[in-house]
Design an enzyme around this catalytic site. Structure first.
Site, PDB file in Angstrom:
ATOM      1  N   CYS A   1      48.066  34.444  49.584  1.00  0.00           N
ATOM      2  CA  CYS A   1      46.763  34.925  49.132  1.00  0.00           C
ATOM      3  C   CYS A   1      46.942  35.523  47.745  1.00  0.00           C
ATOM      4  CB  CYS A   1      46.262  35.985  50.108  1.00  0.00           C
ATOM      5  SG  CYS A   1      44.744  36.792  49.579  1.00  0.00           S
ATOM      6  N   ASN A   2      46.271  34.952  46.765  1.00  0.00           N
ATOM      7  CA  ASN A   2      46.370  35.472  45.397  1.00  0.00           C
ATOM      8  C   ASN A   2      45.752  36.861  45.282  1.00  0.00           C
ATOM      9  OD1 ASN A   2      46.939  32.924  43.319  1.00  0.00           O
ATOM     10  ND2 ASN A   2      46.025  32.327  45.260  1.00  0.00           N
TER      11      ASN A   2
ATOM     12  N   ASP B   1      47.358  35.366  55.201  1.00  0.00           N
ATOM     13  CA  ASP B   1      46.223  35.271  54.262  1.00  0.00           C
ATOM     14  C   ASP B   1      45.067  36.056  54.870  1.00  0.00           C
ATOM     15  OD1 ASP B   1      44.587  34.434  52.089  1.00  0.00           O
ATOM     16  OD2 ASP B   1      43.853  32.720  53.227  1.00  0.00           O
TER      17      ASP B   1
ATOM     18  N   CYS C   1      43.202  30.538  44.220  1.00  0.00           N
ATOM     19  CA  CYS C   1      42.861  31.081  45.537  1.00  0.00           C
ATOM     20  C   CYS C   1      43.273  30.004  46.519  1.00  0.00           C
ATOM     21  CB  CYS C   1      41.364  31.357  45.641  1.00  0.00           C
ATOM     22  SG  CYS C   1      40.812  31.708  47.326  1.00  0.00           S
ATOM     23  N   THR C   2      44.007  30.398  47.555  1.00  0.00           N
ATOM     24  CA  THR C   2      44.570  29.396  48.455  1.00  0.00           C
ATOM     25  C   THR C   2      43.508  28.675  49.289  1.00  0.00           C
ATOM     26  OG1 THR C   2      45.002  31.179  50.036  1.00  0.00           O
ATOM     27  CG2 THR C   2      46.819  30.510  48.593  1.00  0.00           C
TER      28      THR C   2
HETATM   29  N1  DGL Z   1      42.817  33.106  50.021  1.00  0.00           N
HETATM   30  C1  DGL Z   1      42.610  34.240  49.193  1.00  0.00           C
HETATM   31  C2  DGL Z   1      43.281  34.050  47.815  1.00  0.00           C
HETATM   32  O1  DGL Z   1      44.189  33.249  47.650  1.00  0.00           O
HETATM   33  C3  DGL Z   1      41.251  34.824  48.951  1.00  0.00           C
HETATM   34  C4  DGL Z   1      40.088  34.728  49.812  1.00  0.00           C
HETATM   35  C5  DGL Z   1      39.404  36.079  50.009  1.00  0.00           C
HETATM   36  O2  DGL Z   1      38.558  36.471  49.184  1.00  0.00           O
HETATM   37  O3  DGL Z   1      39.735  36.699  51.004  1.00  0.00           O
HETATM   38  O4  DGL Z   1      42.949  34.714  46.891  1.00  0.00           O
END
Ligand code: DGL
Length: 265
Positions: A75-76, A11, A192-193
């Protein structure tokens, strides 16, 4: 697969730990390498080309260094862009994390669903296509949150984060008349995770009760489909935590629950 499989979970920061936690519960015997690309965090603030150019070679380096049996892009913001490039470039199985729009729309009774993600994720063509294909008659509201991932990261790292800051990011998800429970948002996709890290506070601050859809259990099931159930051997293999900034990490103990009680090296 002989011995313990190695699973690499990736991520931009600490959000992927919410996915790791479910995978560890499903495969407690595996060896885990968790990689936080904190040197490039937050991904939500980067353009699409920059994310592809960053993630594809970085995953190649990580595969060469750690020889995982499977890689989870937790990570989405990255998965909605890079999965096809990764599958093309590297011959190991990948599991991505994309907004759970289909199950959310299938279960909504009021047919009002909100998708809370980074600004990048809600802009993606991939996300728009999921809505076109799977909204099933629901009105889907896309909410691009500029700061919630950073707030979640700060909270997990022990910093004070005010309720007002969280509520400002959350409020646009709540659509419809607060006093009419048949015509207001009843389901929110955590796209978002990082956001499940704040689930208790999101639930407490919500203007009215909703169902929160966290894709992590479905991702863990997909991992088990690909690499199989644990064998009889119940010993736990090791766990490693890597920050691409190379900052020394002082969070090991706070992160133990995500690693199934192991202290990541
Ligand atoms: N954890 C990430 C997601 O699932 C995003 C966080 C970021 O902006 O880096 O989208």
């Amino acid at each position: 697969m002989a011995g313990f499989p190695t699973i690499l979970v990736f991520d931009s920061g600490l959000g992927g730990l919410t996915v790791l936690r479910e995978i560890v519960a499903a495969r407690p015997d595996a060896h885990y390498v968790y990689v936080a690309d904190d040197a490039f965090f937050p991904y939500g603030h980067h353009g699409e080309d920059a994310i592809v150019a960053r993630v594809v070679p970085l995953i190649g380096d990580l595969i060469a260094a750690h020889r995982p049996d499977l890689v989870v892009i937790a990570c989405n913001t990255a998965s909605t862009l890079v999965m096809s490039y990764l599958r093309e470039a590297y011959k190991i199985p990948f599991v991505g994390t994309v907004p759970a729009i289909k199950p959310a729309c299938a279960q909504s009774r009021t047919k009002r669903v909100s998708v809370l993600g980074t600004k990048g994720t809600v802009k993606r063509e991939y996300t728009r296509a999921l809505i076109r294909d799977f909204a099933q008659g629901c009105e889907v509201t896309l909410v691009g949150s500029p700061e919630l991932a950073s707030l979640a990261e700060a909270a997990l790292s022990g910093h004070e984060v005010g309720d007002g800051e969280i509520l400002a990011e959350l409020e646009p998800c709540f659509v419809g008349a607060a006093d009419d429970e048949t015509a207001r948002t009843d389901t929110i996709v955590l796209a978002c995770t990082h956001y499940p890290l704040l689930l208790e506070r999101l639930t407490r601050l919500a203007p009215w009760p909703v169902d929160w859809i966290d894709p992590a259990p479905a991702i863990a099931r997909r991992v088990v489909d690909l690499i199989g159930k644990p064998g009889r051997q119940s010993d736990k293999a090791g766990a490693e935590m890597i920050f691409t900034s190379n900052r020394p990490h002082t969070l090991s103990r706070a992160l133990m629950p995500f690693f199934g009680g192991r202290v990541p090296a």
